[in-house]
Design a protein around this motif. Structure first.
Motif, short mmCIF file in Angstrom:
data_model
loop_
_atom_site.label_atom_id
_atom_site.label_comp_id
_atom_site.label_asym_id
_atom_site.label_seq_id
_atom_site.Cartn_x
_atom_site.Cartn_y
_atom_site.Cartn_z
N ARG A 1 4.44 9.84 6.10
CA ARG A 1 4.17 9.33 4.74
C ARG A 1 4.73 7.91 4.64
O ARG A 1 5.86 7.64 5.04
N ILE A 2 3.93 7.03 4.09
CA ILE A 2 4.31 5.61 3.99
C ILE A 2 4.54 5.34 2.52
O ILE A 2 3.61 5.05 1.78
N ASP A 3 5.80 5.43 2.11
CA ASP A 3 6.14 5.52 0.69
C ASP A 3 7.37 4.64 0.43
O ASP A 3 8.41 4.81 1.08
N VAL B 1 -3.85 2.07 7.32
CA VAL B 1 -2.46 2.00 6.89
C VAL B 1 -1.53 2.68 7.88
O VAL B 1 -0.39 2.26 8.07
N GLN C 1 0.80 -1.23 0.00
CA GLN C 1 0.00 0.00 0.00
C GLN C 1 0.83 1.28 0.00
O GLN C 1 0.30 2.35 0.24
N SER C 2 2.12 1.18 -0.28
CA SER C 2 2.95 2.40 -0.29
C SER C 2 3.58 2.66 -1.65
O SER C 2 4.54 3.43 -1.74
N VAL C 3 3.01 2.08 -2.71
CA VAL C 3 3.75 2.08 -3.97
C VAL C 3 3.37 3.20 -4.92
O VAL C 3 2.21 3.61 -4.99
N ASP D 1 8.61 14.05 6.00
CA ASP D 1 7.36 13.77 6.71
C ASP D 1 7.36 12.28 7.05
O ASP D 1 7.07 11.44 6.21
#
Lengths: 302, 302, 302, 302, 302, 302
Positions: C157-159, C93, C40-42, C154
């Motif tokens: 942020r889940i990236d 998430v 879920q971070s793509v 940040d």
């Protein structure tokens, strides 16, 4: 604890059927799901050795809810385990029938009924033989595009196209109280079995089919074998010998649901071939058939 | 010029929906097509973030003729633009609902109605909220295999399986005048919504469905949301949570056509997942649904 | 018995990694294989949530022989289990990073090292954080087409594209003793990490790479993270952000083998996306990477 | 020997249609199967040049049994050969129509009827022209999603979307005794041809369709052309211009079977595009259509 | 504003090449990217008509960073637009060459250079003719598995296998200063062109190739045409006439990068056939080739 | 006429290998190509029964030119026919070895050499036995990822993983003058055969491999068996037991070409599994291997 779902996302974890306990321990078990990953008897496309794995994976979406339209939850009421797959020597095909028979004898002796995930349709022959040792000649309800009744009196040939001929000829099936559904290839001699061809299902509808099946099987012990090619290739492309004009999935669902009350002692779903299941719909259908078999099996025992 | 097709082969050029003008300029626009490429709320298979792109591409075959069976050409009568997709920060999922709401508030404030190309079904929740600010609690017609009514009182969870529960509970949907079509998974509590399961559609036919829907929604403002998994996996393999026994595409087409005259204010088609759409039929179906929504929207305004 | 292979055909049965015991019981365990099915971070294509399952399935061909070229059999010498996958709430998430950290804290506290099957590359960040609690700032060896060093202050942020930036900035990685291999996208600031781009690997060969890596990491505790997109799309099509010009699989195998002796404390293979792995080669490569990580981990402990 | 099946496994050997003799020798031949591997006139997706090969391959499952439901075996009663494919210069498209016409003139002059495996639908135009030289203006039964009647008075354009317009306008088809089945795209002017749209087939059933077709064609010489996109994309995804809402395969089978007795002089199955036939169902359907055409052709000659 | 990326997720929105402005307005434009979606001249598998669309889609991952290894950013320094695709009448193939020539004459007359996205390799012939009107006989650098030099003196044949023969014979190419790279099929007569076969590239490496190319082309105006089948089928399966033993993608990247400084006036990438690009790697490679062409074109103009 | 190509488009007609005459008549024939469509001995994925058909189809691109880099045209110099496939009873696997042996005895007795298209690798055992009756113990050159030397003294087991063990043990192969190339799985005992692992090929190059092979086989009669999994899964995904780190196709091509002059008496290419050959590259490679075998066979006879 034999019931209830382990906490796992649908997409996570190793996959047992319907997330049931994966175990060779049969104590307290009511129904054993087991795979027979065998595809060495086929006339055309292989691949059903991966059927059990694909059906397990497709089943991951199902355990969150009870089966649709049944009004009860077999997963909550019965101890159902995934007994794993038969391990056998792929390099010695002639030993295979005994291996299957013994696998099912072992389970049946321990008490549970079985739902088998195939594998090709030959697998059903030694299973019927194991069942007949317990139940005598049974009624069979066979969903299939083909009768699998090609004459073949050489019992050592291991051929998915002649297995029912051998089952009838060897006396483990009571042909006069058995029926085939979805047929759409020619057969010279049905050996006394009733049949409803696919066109008849389309034109008369599931209710008429159910009524006829009930008339034929009565309250006899029934083994239900579902060759996924009973469905049209649109609904089940992943199979070895597809034939157009087949059943639609809602018809199969409706027939299986409305057979509730028959004396089901075991069943299977066969001929799901994942390398050809490009849409994934075949495995989804296979998992649904297996779930319906569980619900049907449980109905008279709930 | 807001109408009319640019000269382009079906297989050529960058693809706006139905070859409409691709623009963020809403002046003079009657209806805005817009995508929400979001798939981060799903229980199982992702991929719907590519849904808008695939639906646009599939739509390239359609603008050469008016929609079949409607007797008028909405593309010629209305100013319809492809407003492009919502851009959002995929790495900050909790901000997503606001982003959607604002996107649709902006469009609605400018005048046009919307047809949204999804994206997963969660996207519909903030859209309904934006619409309710304009229309109050609406009727919803939901084509779906699942009710999406699993109880979930944590409004911060972003889950495609509970969005309708939250829509009803938060008052943006008038459940008593809403209806679900194609259901084939169990639901404990429909919260007052009517439903027609898939088997009923197969057994009673589109005309009976249409009559029942009209009774339920009357002349209320209606938002129509079409989860592509309402269709059987044979017809829509490219989706995240396929269930057998679903609608056939002709049934969906007939129902949508025969609903002409309802007071449609907006709609969407969701859950088209191109990585799983191995046949391409899912995107084709999605593009047809969107076209039918346009024709249905235009019917009362033509 | 924690070692040794259950009797099963390669194509049969539910699939644990390398047919190891599938269990949450860590007593006596040396190394735990565990999946993190998160995508879920793509930035682009999803699907890595099915990575662990696909890698397990691909691994079924490997347990019959010891890993090639190592001269010892880690499966026979160590207690290695398949610890299953992290279960988490996909609809929340923002809670995910804590869930990962706790999952690995639990395993590390119980003693074993870990090899993680991803999942997207974000997953590595909370794992590095859990490891750093035990080992302090570590060396990282990162196989990757991208540096994943895009500036992003940040932390919420889940990236997957900025995870290494955050790992370095938060002090869990010792950048000056870390190195990236296979890079072929631009990066403004490597934050002090060494790197060897893909062209360099092709032109100088594995031996030169290995020598440079050894110089950088010395005998520091090393975490090795292998983004499958380090390989060329020919060798690993099933990934989210493919870039041409990548490593060939024999080069990756040779480098991993020849790193024997480094102080490996844990590792992972990430970004295997089965819906895009049309050839199956990506899962095969992922399973081989994991096996090499096991052999590498075991080398200094055998 | 012109009849009877060579001994070959379904999966073995080079594949002639239905395992018939593959030969350019027409002496004693009753019916010639021949392919036209041409796809250079299409509006959207190409690929039908591989249609003949895919249909031949799919036909390998069929010769073991007579066609279902006909009560006679045309393969045993008639001399049927696979005449191979038309060879033509793909780089000189303007010469193609003459090449087709001459190919069929040659066969018709030698005596046999033909069943053509396409190829795109343009191919049917020069075939109709060759037939008309022998039979005069014929009745045509056209299964299709599209009327192929777009106005196009430039006879040199080679376009699969306008071929029937040209056939009617040039007088080789008797429109008033011809009929289209499965239509679901708009057409301004049917030029006097009757048509039954797909929805009508779904709602009224095959029997009503058959009755209407018989009324229209009477005992006129009939050429039957079956565009595989008459079927729904679920049943025939491998085609160039798919439209939802199409026929189901059982309906096509039932209609073809029940037309027994019409005065069929030739036929074809076109628009099977293997690169898009991800399920293989399209080629299976194509092979079944061709078999039904053979049985239908033979019925009045048996 | 002609530079800079619109704010859009990689997976969102309609797709222009590299997210450049999609426009027919050439004022102020330095370089025009344009597609020629034509596949009607091929000897074997079609599908390249969808090449431009697939390359555009694959390019969505690239605009976030400057091209790797160039040390400058052409997207920031030049005005580059996506000029869209040539629209042409697919049903009148003989008109196609003129349509292409005029399309490129129009662009060249307006000033910009071009990078063409194909389409099959025939398309390059009329482009070369348009360029020669401006530049006279040019040097050509042709990456290809085939020389495309089969003798064919009939200029009206539209054949991708003989286009270079015609280009040389008609004087638009200066064969003595042109070179082919990647050849691995026999050619009787190279008409004076130099060539480096694929094995030579593997054995001698990119540096030797680059040196030889520079010797041949010198500072002549160069048109670079890249047939994607220069790459091995592992790296580019999606093409019409694949041959084993081809280039690896890193080699192509290195050669293109190291040619910096040649006098490039235009270029193309052709023969990407999406229906056969099952891995997606072919479109990824095609998009990278086009990006390298842009960087190469810009190098001497930066 | 036994030489020369029938006039047919690459995409047209039923497909014999390289468009050679398809015939059971061996009079005047120099070399017979024949398929053995058998996949019933495999440890993992089946499907090679469709290998001969896929290789034939892929070969359609090749007959237009002589094989690359050989400087002579074996198709023009020798009478080469496609002898078709072995027909056997799939339902009686134990009879299979005799069927193969007799098939090859028949051909060899008639004079021609053979190139076999597999089928799985077990097929090679009975072929070697038939050859040894004519040539005595031969040298074998085996391209393979696996040694196929697992100990297995039960000669009735039909297993592709132990066939070479049995060939050596039964004396039909002279192990001391035989060699394996491409190995990358462990083997306890090579039984005296030489081997060159895949990494060695990558690091030392084809020339070193060729030199070593020549040393080992000398001028002994050689049978060359090419398991397609010698290639990396990037180059040959369509096989049953893929292992990473394999050969690249150019290396295989170079080695086969440079072996010219060895005393080749026969050969095969096996383990091409079309259901898993999603890119088609495996069949392309298989067809190239077969062509190289033909050129190699003919070299000493030209």
């Amino acid at each position: 604890e034999l019931r209830g779902l382990s906490y796992e996302n649908a997409f996570g974890g190793a996959t047992s059927f319907l997330r049931r306990r994966y175990s060779k321990d049969l104590s307290g078990v009511d129904l054993a799901i087991t795979g027979v990953p065998f595809d060495q008897s086929v006339t055309h496309r292989p691949g059903t050795r991966f059927g059990p794995r694909a059906i397990r994976e497709a089943s991951c979406l199902q355990p969150y809810d009870p089966p649709y339209g049944w009004g009860y939850d077999p997963l909550g009421q019965f101890n159902i385990v995934d007994y794993g797959d038969l391990a056998f020597d792929y390099a010695r095909v002639s030993d295979f029938p005994d291996a299957v028979r013994n696998h099912f004898r072992t389970i049946l002796a321990a008490g549970p009924g079985t739902v088998m995930l195939g594998g090709d349709h030959y697998c059903t022959l030694p299973i019927l033989q194991a069942y007949a040792e317990k139940y005598g000649p049974m009624s069979v309800i066979q969903f299939d595009a083909h009768s699998d009744l090609w004459a073949d009196d050489d019992m050592s040939r291991i051929d998915h196209g002649t297995f029912m001929y051998k089952a009838v000829k060897s006396g483990v099936v009571d042909a006069s109280r058995s029926i085939q559904i979805g047929i759409r290839t020619e057969c010279d001699d049905y050996l006394g079995m009733a049949y409803i061809d696919a066109r008849h299902v389309h034109e008369k509808g599931p209710a008429a089919v159910v009524q006829r099946v009930r008339e034929v099987v009565g309250d006899n012990p029934v083994y239900l074998t579902f060759d996924i090619d009973a469905l049209d290739p649109a609904f089940a492309p992943g199979t070895g010998t597809p034939v157009w004009g087949g059943l639609h999935s809602w018809q199969a669902a409706a027939i299986l649901r409305d057979l509730a009350g028959i004396n089901l002692v075991g069943g299977d779903v066969v001929e799901v071939s994942p390398p050809y299941d490009t849409t994934g719909a075949t495995a989804v259908a296979g998992a649904h058939v297996a779930m319906e078999l569980i619900a049907l099996w449980g109905w008279t025992r709930r």
